[in-house]
Design an enzyme around this catalytic site. Structure first.
Site, PDB file in Angstrom:
ATOM      1  N   GLY A 123       0.708  -1.179   0.121  1.00  0.00           N
ATOM      2  CA  GLY A 123      -0.060  -0.142   0.045  1.00  0.00           C
ATOM      3  C   GLY A 123       1.116   1.348   0.058  1.00  0.00           C
ATOM      4  O   GLY A 123       2.187   1.200   0.302  1.00  0.00           O
ATOM      5  N   CYS A 124       0.463   2.461  -0.045  1.00  0.00           N
ATOM      6  CA  CYS A 124       1.035   3.718  -0.309  1.00  0.00           C
ATOM      7  C   CYS A 124       1.439   4.142   1.114  1.00  0.00           C
ATOM      8  O   CYS A 124       2.910   4.385   1.184  1.00  0.00           O
ATOM      9  CB  CYS A 124       0.143   4.555  -1.029  1.00  0.00           C
ATOM     10  SG  CYS A 124      -1.704   4.728  -0.439  1.00  0.00           S
ATOM     11  N   TYR A 125       0.648   4.240   2.060  1.00  0.00           N
ATOM     12  CA  TYR A 125       0.833   4.721   3.497  1.00  0.00           C
ATOM     13  C   TYR A 125       1.969   3.609   3.756  1.00  0.00           C
ATOM     14  O   TYR A 125       3.044   3.996   4.220  1.00  0.00           O
ATOM     15  CB  TYR A 125      -0.067   4.825   4.203  1.00  0.00           C
ATOM     16  CG  TYR A 125      -1.101   5.842   4.335  1.00  0.00           C
ATOM     17  CD1 TYR A 125      -0.565   7.301   4.090  1.00  0.00           C
ATOM     18  CD2 TYR A 125      -2.458   5.649   3.916  1.00  0.00           C
ATOM     19  CE1 TYR A 125      -1.354   8.186   4.026  1.00  0.00           C
ATOM     20  CE2 TYR A 125      -3.351   6.771   3.798  1.00  0.00           C
ATOM     21  CZ  TYR A 125      -2.875   8.311   3.826  1.00  0.00           C
ATOM     22  OH  TYR A 125      -3.801   9.128   3.655  1.00  0.00           O
TER      23      TYR A 125
ATOM     24  N   THR B 164       4.070   1.854   2.468  1.00  0.00           N
ATOM     25  CA  THR B 164       5.456   2.166   1.759  1.00  0.00           C
ATOM     26  C   THR B 164       6.327   3.092   2.326  1.00  0.00           C
ATOM     27  O   THR B 164       7.448   2.973   2.703  1.00  0.00           O
ATOM     28  CB  THR B 164       5.119   2.284   0.082  1.00  0.00           C
ATOM     29  OG1 THR B 164       4.902   1.040  -0.610  1.00  0.00           O
ATOM     30  CG2 THR B 164       6.704   2.311  -0.444  1.00  0.00           C
ATOM     31  N   SER B 165       5.883   4.330   2.431  1.00  0.00           N
ATOM     32  CA  SER B 165       6.272   5.495   2.821  1.00  0.00           C
ATOM     33  C   SER B 165       6.855   5.350   4.335  1.00  0.00           C
ATOM     34  O   SER B 165       7.883   5.950   4.809  1.00  0.00           O
ATOM     35  CB  SER B 165       5.504   6.854   2.676  1.00  0.00           C
ATOM     36  OG  SER B 165       4.457   6.693   3.743  1.00  0.00           O
TER      37      SER B 165
END
Length: 346
Positions: A148-150, A152-153
């Site tokens: 997911g995007c969150y 990953t960061s």
């Protein structure tokens, strides 16, 4: 030439896959699907693709798709992916799935946050596709669960500290902000211009966001023990981008110079992670349109806490770009093929 199908090509991640793969020298996109837009040319849905693709969106028929493609991207909503991924695997195709359906290893955990899983046996087989941490396993995988995007960061922001046990895991707080494209392309009142513009709000407050188990699963593996974090996402009135500010108390004495050196050593040789100099911090503006994750950090002299700031484009390193990075690894291509674009500015 690797023949690729994009299943669920009419959303934001679908268009990004098409855009990025157009510049990939080893790939030919041979099939695209969309249940809602079947029969239309992709250029009708995405005019930016005019004169570059002459593909007609099709209904989802796995056997027909498998006859024309060697490799499958599934860019479907949660639950929809698990209905078709097993069929593609049985037909001998390798898959990168961009939904959350195969990111969690524990079927009970998936059921608690989503719903009962239709093929829980695949949860143990799927490899979590964060290349900087799972490269060797990704190379051998038949099914890669794109992160997911969150997550990953946040995971990239914390990995060096947890791996070296330099922070107290119980003190981790992740405060993340995302552009509106993170909510997808379907029409929702909360995402209308008048609802979003000139506003800035938290959502999923109080430990209820579905990315939490994914984040905790991967951070726990790095830490070598089960951990729980505080995570609060926010919606920002911009198209794309994620900025995560992460706080943690050190487990012992640390110096900023030592931490920056640690991060540079940890990510040495990584094509898409850029560790910034001391007291320099990333901006979503400088990763927009790229597959980079920029990381900056400092030590708060008043509280002693370590502060990490990471920035990604949620649609690229947080979705389609990372999916292509995984595809490259799975097929023995150079990892950066099709992903060399620098960020857009301004």
């Amino acid at each position: 030439m690797l023949k690729v199908a994009i299943v669920g090509a009419s959303g934001y991640t679908g268009i990004e896959l098409l855009r990025l793969l157009h510049g990939h020298p080893e790939v030919s996109v041979t099939c695209v699907t969309s249940e809602q837009s079947a029969g239309k040319n992709v250029a009708e849905i995405f005019p930016t693709l005019r004169s570059r693709y002459n593909l007609v969106l099709e209904n989802l028929e796995p056997v027909r798709i498998a006859e024309r493609a060697d490799f499958i991207f599934t860019a479907l909503p949660h639950k929809a992916a698990m209905e078709v991924v097993p069929t593609f695997l049985k037909l001998g195709k390798r898959v990168v799935d961009l939904s959350a359906d195969y990111r969690l290893h524990d079927a009970r955990e998936y059921a608690a946050w989503y719903e009962p899983h239709m093929n829980p046996e695949l949860l143990k087989e799927a490899i979590y596709g964060l290349p900087e941490l799972r490269r060797e396993k990704i190379a051998e995988a038949d099914l890669v669960a794109n992160p997911g995007c969150y997550p990953t960061s946040i995971i990239l922001g914390l990995a060096p500290l947890l791996k070296k046990k330099l922070v107290n895991p119980a003190t981790i707080i992740a405060d993340a902000k995302s552009g509106v494209s993170g909510a997808g392309r379907s029409a929702k009142v909360d995402n209308l211009y008048c609802e979003v513009n000139d506003g800035f709000k938290a959502y999923g407050v109080g430990g209820v966001h579905r990315h939490i188990p994914e984040i905790e699963q991967e951070l726990s593996l790095l830490a070598g023990k089960q951990l729980t974090i505080t995570f609060t996402p926010h919606l920002v009135p911009m198209d794309r981008g994620i900025l995560s500010t992460i706080y943690a108390e050190p487990a012992g004495e640390v110096s900023l110079a030592g931490l920056v050196e640690l991060y540079r050593d940890f990510y040495h040789g990584e094509a898409f992670v850029r560790v910034l100099p001391e007291n320099n911090f990333p901006s979503t503006a400088f990763v927009r349109g790229s597959n980079f994750c920029d990381i900056g950090l400092t030590v708060d002299k008043r509280t002693g806490r370590i502060v990490i700031v990471s920035a990604i484009d949620n649609l690229i390193k947080g979705a389609s770009g990372q999916a292509i990075q995984n595809m490259n690894i799975m097929n023995g291509f150079p990892e950066n093929l099709g992903l060399e674009s620098l960020g857009l500015f301004p």
